[in-house]
Design a protein around this motif. Structure first.
Motif, PDB file in Angstrom:
ATOM      1  N   UNK A  30      39.606  49.627  40.862  1.00  0.00           N
ATOM      2  CA  UNK A  30      41.144  49.991  40.792  1.00  0.00           C
ATOM      3  C   UNK A  30      41.830  48.714  40.999  1.00  0.00           C
ATOM      4  N   UNK A  31      42.261  48.208  40.169  1.00  0.00           N
ATOM      5  CA  UNK A  31      42.957  46.793  40.191  1.00  0.00           C
ATOM      6  C   UNK A  31      44.210  47.061  41.276  1.00  0.00           C
ATOM      7  N   UNK A  32      44.918  47.997  41.501  1.00  0.00           N
ATOM      8  CA  UNK A  32      46.059  48.040  42.142  1.00  0.00           C
ATOM      9  C   UNK A  32      45.763  47.732  43.651  1.00  0.00           C
ATOM     10  N   UNK A  33      44.428  48.395  44.103  1.00  0.00           N
ATOM     11  CA  UNK A  33      43.913  48.290  45.369  1.00  0.00           C
ATOM     12  C   UNK A  33      43.547  46.595  45.662  1.00  0.00           C
ATOM     13  N   UNK A  34      42.616  46.152  44.631  1.00  0.00           N
ATOM     14  CA  UNK A  34      42.237  44.815  44.831  1.00  0.00           C
ATOM     15  C   UNK A  34      43.563  43.766  44.751  1.00  0.00           C
ATOM     16  N   UNK A  35      44.649  43.750  44.175  1.00  0.00           N
ATOM     17  CA  UNK A  35      45.947  43.168  44.171  1.00  0.00           C
ATOM     18  C   UNK A  35      46.500  43.551  45.489  1.00  0.00           C
ATOM     19  N   UNK A  36      46.459  44.643  45.970  1.00  0.00           N
ATOM     20  CA  UNK A  36      47.255  44.882  47.418  1.00  0.00           C
ATOM     21  C   UNK A  36      46.462  43.777  48.410  1.00  0.00           C
ATOM     22  N   UNK A  37      45.041  44.045  48.260  1.00  0.00           N
ATOM     23  CA  UNK A  37      44.367  43.288  49.278  1.00  0.00           C
ATOM     24  C   UNK A  37      44.705  41.804  49.158  1.00  0.00           C
ATOM     25  N   UNK A  38      44.835  41.199  48.201  1.00  0.00           N
ATOM     26  CA  UNK A  38      45.007  39.661  47.694  1.00  0.00           C
ATOM     27  C   UNK A  38      46.468  39.413  48.403  1.00  0.00           C
ATOM     28  N   UNK A  39      47.119  40.329  48.072  1.00  0.00           N
ATOM     29  CA  UNK A  39      48.761  40.076  48.320  1.00  0.00           C
ATOM     30  C   UNK A  39      49.009  40.442  49.786  1.00  0.00           C
ATOM     31  N   UNK A  40      48.121  41.301  50.705  1.00  0.00           N
ATOM     32  CA  UNK A  40      48.678  41.563  52.093  1.00  0.00           C
ATOM     33  C   UNK A  40      47.755  41.380  52.960  1.00  0.00           C
ATOM     34  N   UNK A  41      46.232  41.458  52.783  1.00  0.00           N
ATOM     35  CA  UNK A  41      45.422  41.334  53.687  1.00  0.00           C
ATOM     36  C   UNK A  41      44.896  39.745  53.679  1.00  0.00           C
ATOM     37  N   UNK A  42      44.562  39.059  52.454  1.00  0.00           N
ATOM     38  CA  UNK A  42      44.249  37.739  52.600  1.00  0.00           C
ATOM     39  C   UNK A  42      45.259  36.998  53.454  1.00  0.00           C
ATOM     40  N   UNK A  43      46.633  37.010  53.162  1.00  0.00           N
ATOM     41  CA  UNK A  43      47.345  36.257  53.856  1.00  0.00           C
ATOM     42  C   UNK A  43      47.166  36.478  55.416  1.00  0.00           C
ATOM     43  N   UNK A  44      47.093  37.598  55.874  1.00  0.00           N
ATOM     44  CA  UNK A  44      46.917  38.083  57.211  1.00  0.00           C
ATOM     45  C   UNK A  44      45.472  37.346  57.982  1.00  0.00           C
ATOM     46  N   UNK A  45      44.582  37.196  57.350  1.00  0.00           N
ATOM     47  CA  UNK A  45      43.242  36.712  57.616  1.00  0.00           C
ATOM     48  C   UNK A  45      43.047  35.146  57.624  1.00  0.00           C
ATOM     49  N   UNK A  46      43.885  34.740  56.875  1.00  0.00           N
ATOM     50  CA  UNK A  46      43.657  33.048  56.616  1.00  0.00           C
ATOM     51  C   UNK A  46      43.838  32.324  57.914  1.00  0.00           C
TER      52      UNK A  46
END
Length: 131
Positions: A30-46
């Motif tokens: 599911x591309x939309x879930x992956x894109x959401x993780x990349x857009x919202x979760x990755x910045x929060x965990x960097x």
């Protein structure tokens, strides 16, 4: 969710000395879930040192995943139902049910792939793997 993941990684580092640089997700397609993780979760965990998300089973054929899951011998159980389970599925795909070939066969016999993903990839249900 992004803040919760970041907090969990902070606790892992502070209490256990483990500093994660990569986070692994079991998303299948599911591309939309992956894109959401990349857009919202990755910045929060960097901020806690994560530099990459890894998706080892992304776009893997279901037949391959099922074979590997069955061959591994791990115990897998349904642990939660999503709000989008189709009619009748709550009686079959229920918390505590063993997620195995028999359950997957029941899912396929009762519902089309567009109604109910056999791996619950659209959030129809969630599973847990016990060692």
């Amino acid at each position: 969710y992004p803040a919760a993941v970041a907090h969990a990684l902070q606790v892992l580092a502070a209490e256990h000395g483990v500093h994660a640089r990569r986070v692994v997700f079991g998303d299948l397609h599911v591309e939309s879930i992956r894109a959401w993780r990349e857009a919202h979760v990755l910045p929060a965990v960097t901020a806690v040192g994560v530099v990459e998300f890894v998706y080892p089973v992304w776009l893997a054929p279901y037949e391959q995943l099922e074979r590997e899951l069955d061959d591994d011998g791990a115990e897998v159980f349904v642990c939660a139902q999503g709000d989008n389970l189709p009619d009748g599925a709550r009686r079959v795909v229920k918390p505590g049910a063993v997620y195995d070939g028999a359950l997957r066969a029941a899912i396929r016999a009762g519902w089309s792939e567009t109604q109910l993903d056999v791996f619950g990839e659209r959030g129809e249900f969630h599973s847990v793997v016990l060692p």
